[in-house]
Every structure is written in structure tokens, then in C-alpha cells.
Design a protein around this motif. Sequence first.
Motif, PDB file in Angstrom:
ATOM      1  N   ALA A  80      -4.958   5.385  -0.591  1.00 20.72           N
ATOM      2  CA  ALA A  80      -5.304   4.246  -1.433  1.00 20.72           C
ATOM      3  C   ALA A  80      -4.691   4.465  -2.802  1.00 20.72           C
ATOM      4  O   ALA A  80      -4.346   5.596  -3.176  1.00 20.72           O
ATOM      5  CB  ALA A  80      -6.817   4.092  -1.540  1.00 20.72           C
TER       6      ALA A  80
ATOM      7  N   PRO B 169      -4.964  -1.229  -2.972  1.00 23.15           N
ATOM      8  CA  PRO B 169      -3.975  -1.042  -1.908  1.00 23.15           C
ATOM      9  C   PRO B 169      -4.413   0.084  -0.972  1.00 23.15           C
ATOM     10  O   PRO B 169      -4.746   1.189  -1.423  1.00 23.15           O
ATOM     11  CB  PRO B 169      -2.703  -0.676  -2.664  1.00 23.15           C
ATOM     12  CG  PRO B 169      -2.872  -1.298  -4.019  1.00 23.15           C
ATOM     13  CD  PRO B 169      -4.342  -1.163  -4.317  1.00 23.15           C
TER      14      PRO B 169
ATOM     15  N   LYS C 148      -5.102  -4.105   2.227  1.00 21.23           N
ATOM     16  CA  LYS C 148      -6.365  -3.837   1.542  1.00 21.23           C
ATOM     17  C   LYS C 148      -7.478  -4.256   2.483  1.00 21.23           C
ATOM     18  O   LYS C 148      -7.237  -4.930   3.500  1.00 21.23           O
ATOM     19  CB  LYS C 148      -6.465  -4.620   0.222  1.00 21.23           C
ATOM     20  CG  LYS C 148      -6.388  -6.153   0.397  1.00 21.23           C
ATOM     21  CD  LYS C 148      -6.549  -6.863  -0.940  1.00 21.23           C
ATOM     22  CE  LYS C 148      -6.453  -8.373  -0.803  1.00 21.23           C
ATOM     23  NZ  LYS C 148      -6.750  -9.075  -2.084  1.00 21.23           N
TER      24      LYS C 148
ATOM     25  N   ARG D 146      -3.898   2.007   3.009  1.00 21.00           N
ATOM     26  CA  ARG D 146      -3.158   2.243   4.247  1.00 21.00           C
ATOM     27  C   ARG D 146      -3.986   3.175   5.125  1.00 21.00           C
ATOM     28  O   ARG D 146      -4.436   4.223   4.675  1.00 21.00           O
ATOM     29  CB  ARG D 146      -1.803   2.883   3.933  1.00 21.00           C
ATOM     30  CG  ARG D 146      -0.873   3.032   5.124  1.00 21.00           C
ATOM     31  CD  ARG D 146       0.403   3.727   4.710  1.00 21.00           C
ATOM     32  NE  ARG D 146       0.146   5.089   4.260  1.00 21.00           N
ATOM     33  CZ  ARG D 146       1.049   6.068   4.243  1.00 21.00           C
ATOM     34  NH1 ARG D 146       2.287   5.828   4.623  1.00 21.00           N
ATOM     35  NH2 ARG D 146       0.739   7.272   3.822  1.00 21.00           N
TER      36      ARG D 146
ATOM     37  N   PRO E 253       0.794  -1.225   0.000  1.00 21.56           N
ATOM     38  CA  PRO E 253       0.000   0.000   0.000  1.00 21.56           C
ATOM     39  C   PRO E 253       0.830   1.280   0.000  1.00 21.56           C
ATOM     40  O   PRO E 253       0.300   2.364   0.269  1.00 21.56           O
ATOM     41  CB  PRO E 253      -0.778  -0.122   1.313  1.00 21.56           C
ATOM     42  CG  PRO E 253       0.193  -0.799   2.233  1.00 21.56           C
ATOM     43  CD  PRO E 253       1.017  -1.747   1.375  1.00 21.56           C
TER      44      PRO E 253
END
Length: 345
Positions: free
Chosen positions: A146, A123, A80, A125, A31
Motif C-alpha cells: 500500500a 493505493p 484500492k 496491491r 498501486p
Amino acid sequence: MTEARPVSPYGLHRVLEPAGVLPQQAQRLDPDPTPRADEVVVAVETLNLDAASYRQLREEHGTGEAVRAAVLAIVEARGKMQNPVTGSGGMLLGTVAAVGPDSPLGLKVGDRIATLVSLTLTPLRITDGLAGWDGEGEQVPCTGTAVLFGRSIAAVLPDDLPDGLALSVLDVCGAPALTDRVVRDAGEGASVCVFGGGGKSGSLSLVAARRAGAGRVVALVPTEREAEAVRAAGLADEVVIADARDPLAVAEAVGTPVDVTVVCVDVPGCEHGAVLATAQGGTVIFFSMATSFAAAALGAEGLAADVRMLIGNGYVPGHAEFALDLLRAEPGVRALFESRERQTA
């Protein structure tokens, strides 16, 4: 990122394990918010968990605090948001923070967008520990980042709708668009039943079916309260009450089988009822992430049901604007959405 992998429009360079799979199948994604050439990085404001995933998390973990901890743990472990039980995720709202020079998405820094691809392949975070979310409700205030790939899809948020309302519509925009296509293919006057007609995707699908020329539109809901709401909104010709998990109750409630059945409920076990509700030669569209496709296929075989079964994959060209326009044009649908927003606020 830990290494410079060749950029793939499908996001293969973000897959950490196992090697060789697409991001949706991956156990873990990278991510890192540094954009590659065709990527877009989004500053996340809200996650919208899909209904099946949120229901499962609440049933398993109980309290809101435990649900919040579970979502954090999933994202931390996987890079994710992919519920390990349902396999589903949701989508998100945020502001474009960076755009790679080769991105084909047509987005620019500062655009406020909703992603139209699943969180299961995005991805992600989280940097605030979801401090602003109490674990109650599918819309999750969030600070983080993202990443969108070259083949991702996103919609710039409309100026004329509140963010939460637009996000709710865009979360399910594939359902009414595919319903429109299938009902038009079935021909003028086709009969349609929507399981979960009082929900987000269900209410939009009812309107889409009617606008596509359906001659009989049936909403199947689980409670009298939902039935009253759908009747008040004027979305269906018939509103029937049955537990979608009870095949015989469904068949009795629907009566004459319909040409098209649209399954929008977020609980497992609705496959056989959908088959029984559908006429021979008809079509069932499964939009619920709780669907068991083995149960659907084997159940239809066991019932000697000659029905076509479609998986609603969430993407039809033009689906975002189609769904937003339905909301704008249909006061009854908007009222249902706004009522739901108030209940979860």
C-alpha cells in the motif's frame, strides 16, 4: 508507474481515472509500490474492512468464499479497496517497507503501523490472492503493498497491546475523540445517547462522553444480549433496546431527548430515529458509513427539528492515542473489544 507526474501530497499523481479528482473519488488508482519523493510504501499484513462495507458484502454475496472473491475483484479493478455500494473501505496494518526522501510522516523502514486514512484513497496491491482469509470477519490477513501520501496519517502500533486489538481500536478512533469534543462543547451535565453502544466505536464513545462530563449517558442497542454486555461493562447510566431503524421505537426507548446523539450503527435507515432522540438545539453525530445524509437533512426538516448534524470524518488531532488510552484505562471497554475479537477469531 506509467508516467512521471508531479508529486502531490494529496496523491493526485496516483489517480488514473477520472482526471482531476482526489484519490478517494477516483475510479482507479495506480498501486505501483515504487515510492515517489514524499510517499511511504507499506508491506501489508492485515486489512480491516469497515463494518458497513463488510455487512453489505456478506448480505450481497452470502458465503465467505464469495466475499473473498468480491474483495479481490474490487482491489484488482480499482487499485484500492472501496466498496462500490457503501463507498467505504476500512484501513490496514503493515510494516513500512520504503520511505521517500521528502516524506513528512516521520516513519522509518521497519515501523509496524496502522493507517489512519481510508482504504478508499489508499493505493493497494494484493499479491497472495487473500489465501489466508476465509471471508469470515472484518480483519483480513493479506500480503501486498500500500502507498501513503504526504498528507496521509498513520500510527505506530503500541507495544503493550495485541495487534488485532490495537487495529480494532485505531479503526474507530475518530468517534470517541469527536464525541469528547462535542460533549465538552455542550457543557457539563449534557445528556448523550449512543446508537450501537455495544460496538467498537459505540463503546468507546460512551466512555468518552462520560469522561467529558456528560450527566446522562444512554446506550441504545438492538438486542438483550448486547444490553447485558454493556451493563456488565458499566459503560452507561441507561441501556435501552430498540431497532435504530424504527424512529418511534427509538424515541420511546430513549424517553427525554438528549443533547447529543452519536450514531455508530452499521445499518442504513437510522437517520430519523437519531433526529427524534435529540433535543431541540442539540447535536447529532453520524459516524456510520451507512448514513444517508439526504435522509438526515430532509428528515430533520420534515420533523421541524432544530438540530445540528455533524459528519464524523474520522480525524481529530490526537485521536489515535486518545482512543488507545481509553481502552487501557477502561476494563469494561477492553473486555467488550476482546470478546468481539474472540467471536471473530
